[in-house]
Structures are given as C-alpha cells and as structure tokens.
Design a protein around this motif. Structure first.
Motif, PDB file in Angstrom:
ATOM      1  N   LEU A  22       0.829  -1.211   0.000  1.00 33.01           N
ATOM      2  CA  LEU A  22       0.000   0.000   0.000  1.00 33.01           C
ATOM      3  C   LEU A  22       0.862   1.259   0.000  1.00 33.01           C
ATOM      4  O   LEU A  22       0.573   2.211  -0.725  1.00 33.01           O
ATOM      5  CB  LEU A  22      -0.899   0.027   1.235  1.00 33.01           C
ATOM      6  CG  LEU A  22      -2.315  -0.493   1.111  1.00 33.01           C
ATOM      7  CD1 LEU A  22      -3.071  -0.301   2.419  1.00 33.01           C
ATOM      8  CD2 LEU A  22      -3.067   0.097  -0.023  1.00 33.01           C
ATOM      9  N   ARG A  23       1.893   1.232   0.811  1.00 33.73           N
ATOM     10  CA  ARG A  23       2.772   2.397   0.898  1.00 33.73           C
ATOM     11  C   ARG A  23       3.371   2.734  -0.460  1.00 33.73           C
ATOM     12  O   ARG A  23       3.299   3.879  -0.909  1.00 33.73           O
ATOM     13  CB  ARG A  23       3.897   2.125   1.904  1.00 33.73           C
ATOM     14  CG  ARG A  23       4.892   3.250   1.984  1.00 33.73           C
ATOM     15  CD  ARG A  23       6.079   2.919   2.874  1.00 33.73           C
ATOM     16  NE  ARG A  23       6.682   4.155   3.314  1.00 33.73           N
ATOM     17  CZ  ARG A  23       7.217   4.353   4.488  1.00 33.73           C
ATOM     18  NH1 ARG A  23       7.258   3.387   5.369  1.00 33.73           N
ATOM     19  NH2 ARG A  23       7.727   5.515   4.795  1.00 33.73           N
ATOM     20  N   ARG A  24       3.936   1.738  -1.128  1.00 35.65           N
ATOM     21  CA  ARG A  24       4.545   1.968  -2.442  1.00 35.65           C
ATOM     22  C   ARG A  24       3.535   2.486  -3.449  1.00 35.65           C
ATOM     23  O   ARG A  24       3.813   3.389  -4.233  1.00 35.65           O
ATOM     24  CB  ARG A  24       5.189   0.682  -2.957  1.00 35.65           C
ATOM     25  CG  ARG A  24       6.440   0.312  -2.223  1.00 35.65           C
ATOM     26  CD  ARG A  24       7.003  -0.978  -2.754  1.00 35.65           C
ATOM     27  NE  ARG A  24       8.188  -1.373  -2.021  1.00 35.65           N
ATOM     28  CZ  ARG A  24       8.666  -2.590  -1.988  1.00 35.65           C
ATOM     29  NH1 ARG A  24       8.057  -3.561  -2.652  1.00 35.65           N
ATOM     30  NH2 ARG A  24       9.754  -2.877  -1.293  1.00 35.65           N
ATOM     31  N   SER A  25       2.348   1.910  -3.428  1.00 36.30           N
ATOM     32  CA  SER A  25       1.307   2.310  -4.369  1.00 36.30           C
ATOM     33  C   SER A  25       0.892   3.765  -4.150  1.00 36.30           C
ATOM     34  O   SER A  25       0.748   4.529  -5.106  1.00 36.30           O
ATOM     35  CB  SER A  25       0.108   1.373  -4.224  1.00 36.30           C
ATOM     36  OG  SER A  25      -0.859   1.672  -5.181  1.00 36.30           O
ATOM     37  N   PHE A  26       0.711   4.161  -2.890  1.00 38.94           N
ATOM     38  CA  PHE A  26       0.330   5.546  -2.611  1.00 38.94           C
ATOM     39  C   PHE A  26       1.483   6.507  -2.885  1.00 38.94           C
ATOM     40  O   PHE A  26       1.252   7.633  -3.332  1.00 38.94           O
ATOM     41  CB  PHE A  26      -0.184   5.694  -1.175  1.00 38.94           C
ATOM     42  CG  PHE A  26      -1.645   5.403  -1.035  1.00 38.94           C
ATOM     43  CD1 PHE A  26      -2.596   6.309  -1.473  1.00 38.94           C
ATOM     44  CD2 PHE A  26      -2.083   4.204  -0.496  1.00 38.94           C
ATOM     45  CE1 PHE A  26      -3.951   6.043  -1.358  1.00 38.94           C
ATOM     46  CE2 PHE A  26      -3.434   3.920  -0.377  1.00 38.94           C
ATOM     47  CZ  PHE A  26      -4.377   4.844  -0.814  1.00 38.94           C
ATOM     48  N   GLU A  27       2.714   6.084  -2.636  1.00 35.92           N
ATOM     49  CA  GLU A  27       3.858   6.947  -2.931  1.00 35.92           C
ATOM     50  C   GLU A  27       3.963   7.207  -4.433  1.00 35.92           C
ATOM     51  O   GLU A  27       4.298   8.316  -4.850  1.00 35.92           O
ATOM     52  CB  GLU A  27       5.145   6.324  -2.388  1.00 35.92           C
ATOM     53  CG  GLU A  27       5.262   6.450  -0.888  1.00 35.92           C
ATOM     54  CD  GLU A  27       6.466   5.741  -0.295  1.00 35.92           C
ATOM     55  OE1 GLU A  27       6.803   6.051   0.874  1.00 35.92           O
ATOM     56  OE2 GLU A  27       7.060   4.859  -0.962  1.00 35.92           O
ATOM     57  N   ARG A  28       3.657   6.185  -5.244  1.00 32.95           N
ATOM     58  CA  ARG A  28       3.657   6.382  -6.703  1.00 32.95           C
ATOM     59  C   ARG A  28       2.591   7.390  -7.129  1.00 32.95           C
ATOM     60  O   ARG A  28       2.696   8.003  -8.180  1.00 32.95           O
ATOM     61  CB  ARG A  28       3.437   5.056  -7.428  1.00 32.95           C
ATOM     62  CG  ARG A  28       4.678   4.184  -7.500  1.00 32.95           C
ATOM     63  CD  ARG A  28       4.511   3.033  -8.472  1.00 32.95           C
ATOM     64  NE  ARG A  28       3.476   2.092  -8.100  1.00 32.95           N
ATOM     65  CZ  ARG A  28       3.645   1.042  -7.307  1.00 32.95           C
ATOM     66  NH1 ARG A  28       4.830   0.789  -6.791  1.00 32.95           N
ATOM     67  NH2 ARG A  28       2.645   0.233  -7.028  1.00 32.95           N
ATOM     68  N   ARG A  29       1.563   7.556  -6.318  1.00 28.95           N
ATOM     69  CA  ARG A  29       0.490   8.510  -6.618  1.00 28.95           C
ATOM     70  C   ARG A  29       0.759   9.889  -6.013  1.00 28.95           C
ATOM     71  O   ARG A  29      -0.105  10.759  -6.042  1.00 28.95           O
ATOM     72  CB  ARG A  29      -0.844   7.971  -6.114  1.00 28.95           C
ATOM     73  CG  ARG A  29      -1.290   6.749  -6.889  1.00 28.95           C
ATOM     74  CD  ARG A  29      -2.505   6.118  -6.277  1.00 28.95           C
ATOM     75  NE  ARG A  29      -2.818   4.877  -6.961  1.00 28.95           N
ATOM     76  CZ  ARG A  29      -3.984   4.603  -7.506  1.00 28.95           C
ATOM     77  NH1 ARG A  29      -4.965   5.470  -7.439  1.00 28.95           N
ATOM     78  NH2 ARG A  29      -4.194   3.458  -8.097  1.00 28.95           N
ATOM     79  N   GLY A  30       1.923  10.057  -5.413  1.00 27.07           N
ATOM     80  CA  GLY A  30       2.315  11.367  -4.915  1.00 27.07           C
ATOM     81  C   GLY A  30       2.076  11.621  -3.438  1.00 27.07           C
ATOM     82  O   GLY A  30       2.277  12.736  -2.965  1.00 27.07           O
ATOM     83  N   TYR A  31       1.662  10.622  -2.697  1.00 21.93           N
ATOM     84  CA  TYR A  31       1.434  10.789  -1.262  1.00 21.93           C
ATOM     85  C   TYR A  31       2.750  10.676  -0.497  1.00 21.93           C
ATOM     86  O   TYR A  31       3.648   9.955  -0.901  1.00 21.93           O
ATOM     87  CB  TYR A  31       0.495   9.698  -0.723  1.00 21.93           C
ATOM     88  CG  TYR A  31      -0.955   9.855  -1.106  1.00 21.93           C
ATOM     89  CD1 TYR A  31      -1.892  10.317  -0.180  1.00 21.93           C
ATOM     90  CD2 TYR A  31      -1.405   9.524  -2.374  1.00 21.93           C
ATOM     91  CE1 TYR A  31      -3.225  10.449  -0.520  1.00 21.93           C
ATOM     92  CE2 TYR A  31      -2.745   9.654  -2.726  1.00 21.93           C
ATOM     93  CZ  TYR A  31      -3.640  10.114  -1.795  1.00 21.93           C
ATOM     94  OH  TYR A  31      -4.966  10.242  -2.130  1.00 21.93           O
ATOM     95  N   THR A  32       2.815  11.384   0.626  1.00 23.11           N
ATOM     96  CA  THR A  32       3.882  11.191   1.594  1.00 23.11           C
ATOM     97  C   THR A  32       3.301  10.234   2.626  1.00 23.11           C
ATOM     98  O   THR A  32       2.303  10.551   3.288  1.00 23.11           O
ATOM     99  CB  THR A  32       4.282  12.523   2.256  1.00 23.11           C
ATOM    100  OG1 THR A  32       4.697  13.426   1.235  1.00 23.11           O
ATOM    101  CG2 THR A  32       5.395  12.316   3.264  1.00 23.11           C
ATOM    102  N   VAL A  33       3.916   9.041   2.761  1.00 22.28           N
ATOM    103  CA  VAL A  33       3.305   7.961   3.535  1.00 22.28           C
ATOM    104  C   VAL A  33       4.150   7.562   4.739  1.00 22.28           C
ATOM    105  O   VAL A  33       5.367   7.444   4.642  1.00 22.28           O
ATOM    106  CB  VAL A  33       3.085   6.714   2.632  1.00 22.28           C
ATOM    107  CG1 VAL A  33       2.395   5.604   3.411  1.00 22.28           C
ATOM    108  CG2 VAL A  33       2.287   7.074   1.393  1.00 22.28           C
ATOM    109  N   SER A  34       3.471   7.350   5.863  1.00 21.94           N
ATOM    110  CA  SER A  34       4.082   6.777   7.059  1.00 21.94           C
ATOM    111  C   SER A  34       3.278   5.544   7.431  1.00 21.94           C
ATOM    112  O   SER A  34       2.081   5.475   7.162  1.00 21.94           O
ATOM    113  CB  SER A  34       4.058   7.770   8.218  1.00 21.94           C
ATOM    114  OG  SER A  34       4.801   8.928   7.902  1.00 21.94           O
ATOM    115  N   VAL A  35       3.948   4.577   8.061  1.00 22.22           N
ATOM    116  CA  VAL A  35       3.271   3.331   8.442  1.00 22.22           C
ATOM    117  C   VAL A  35       3.440   3.099   9.936  1.00 22.22           C
ATOM    118  O   VAL A  35       4.531   3.229  10.475  1.00 22.22           O
ATOM    119  CB  VAL A  35       3.836   2.130   7.648  1.00 22.22           C
ATOM    120  CG1 VAL A  35       3.189   0.832   8.105  1.00 22.22           C
ATOM    121  CG2 VAL A  35       3.640   2.319   6.156  1.00 22.22           C
ATOM    122  N   ALA A  36       2.312   2.741  10.577  1.00 17.88           N
ATOM    123  CA  ALA A  36       2.317   2.364  11.995  1.00 17.88           C
ATOM    124  C   ALA A  36       1.820   0.931  12.093  1.00 17.88           C
ATOM    125  O   ALA A  36       0.886   0.541  11.393  1.00 17.88           O
ATOM    126  CB  ALA A  36       1.419   3.294  12.800  1.00 17.88           C
TER     127      ALA A  36
END
Length: 180
Positions: A22-36
């Motif tokens: 999910l993180r990689r997919s959202f990062e490809r869409r331009g999101y800055t992502v953090s995971v908990a």
C-alpha cells in the motif's frame, strides 16, 4: 506556477507485506506515507506531525483498529479515515463511522478503492447499490448449474458440455444436492 504540497497519509496495518505494498502504491500517486504497526506506533507518529489521510486495518493483532480511528479523529477531525477489514460486519462499520471514519471497505481493497473512498468522504451517494448479501461461490455455481440444466431440459450430457465440464463431474455435483 505554485507548488502544491503532497497529500500525507498514515497507514495503520500489522501485516507488513500489505502495508509495504500500500505504501509503495500511494507513494507512486504522490502521497507522503508513514506506516504504523499499531496504536503505540501511531501515537508516536501523531506526536511528530499530522496527516490528511489515514488507512486503518480493523484487526491489529490483539488491538482494535477502532481505537486508532478514535485517536486519529481526536487528533484531527478533518482527517479522511478509511477502515479496511477482512472481518466486515454492520456493527463494526457503524462504530467506525461513529468514531470518525469516512468510509469502511472490506478486503481485498486496492489503492483505487481507497482513493475513491477518500473522495466519497461527504457521503450522500444515492446511487450506491442496494443488494442482497453476496452469494458464496458454491451457491453461484449451483445456480449456474441449475440454469444450464433447465435450459437443456435436464439433459446431463448436454449440460456438462455447455458448462465445459466432464459429465461424471457434473453427475457427482448433482448427487450432492437436489435439483430444483
């Protein structure tokens, strides 16, 4: 030309493989992502900064994702929170929405589904389909066999041919259940 800030997202998920995907997919869409990984890690991330979006798994090991939804909503009531679950039920959906989630999705859900859910945060979708509980694969298969049987006048050989299965396989399936 003004530069827009990337949307921020926190993913609260205990399945590391799914969270990474999910993180990689959202990062490809331009999101800055953090995971908990759970409520404790989420508290640390929220202390460091805020997020505009959140994806929360309902079942986080022994913890409940509903606790995380409540924490996220208390931190920022405007945050768009989507709850994902493999254990969908009406009661947990209602609780998630009451606690501040904008949407509730059953797994498997992909990035497109989640982004669409963020877009529907205001609700009010009167075109949402109203349907009966989804049928199991076995029930759908049985209904398909019954329709084919009726269309062939209950000719087992012809029904098996139309369904693309061996006649004996169809006969075994028919022995297990009564034909309507």
């Amino acid at each position: 030309m003004t530069q827009t800030q990337a949307p921020t997202l926190v993913i609260v998920e205990d399945d590391q493989v799914f969270a990474r995907t999910l993180r990689r997919s959202f990062e490809r869409r331009g999101y800055t992502v953090s995971v908990a990984n759970g409520p404790d890690e989420l508290a640390v991330l929220l202390a460091a900064g805020g997020f505009g979006h959140a994806v929360v798994d309902l079942k986080l090991g022994t913890a409940s994702g509903l606790e995380c939804v409540q924490t996220l909503h208390a931190h920022d009531p405007a945050m768009l929170i989507v709850v994902l679950t493999g254990f969908a039920s009406i009661s947990t959906a209602v609780e998630a929405i009451k606690l501040g989630a904008c949407h509730y999705l059953a797994k498997p859900a992909n990035t497109d589904d989640i982004e669409a859910a963020f877009g529907k945060a205001g609700g009010g979708d009167t075109s949402a389909p109203i349907s009966a509980r989804p049928s199991s694969i076995k029930t759908v298969e049985w209904e398909h066999i019954n329709e084919a049987l009726a269309a062939t006048g209950f000719n087992i050989s012809e029904t098996a041919r139309r369904l693309g299965m061996h006649r004996r396989t169809l006969a075994r399936k028919l022995e297990k259940r009564q034909v309507n």
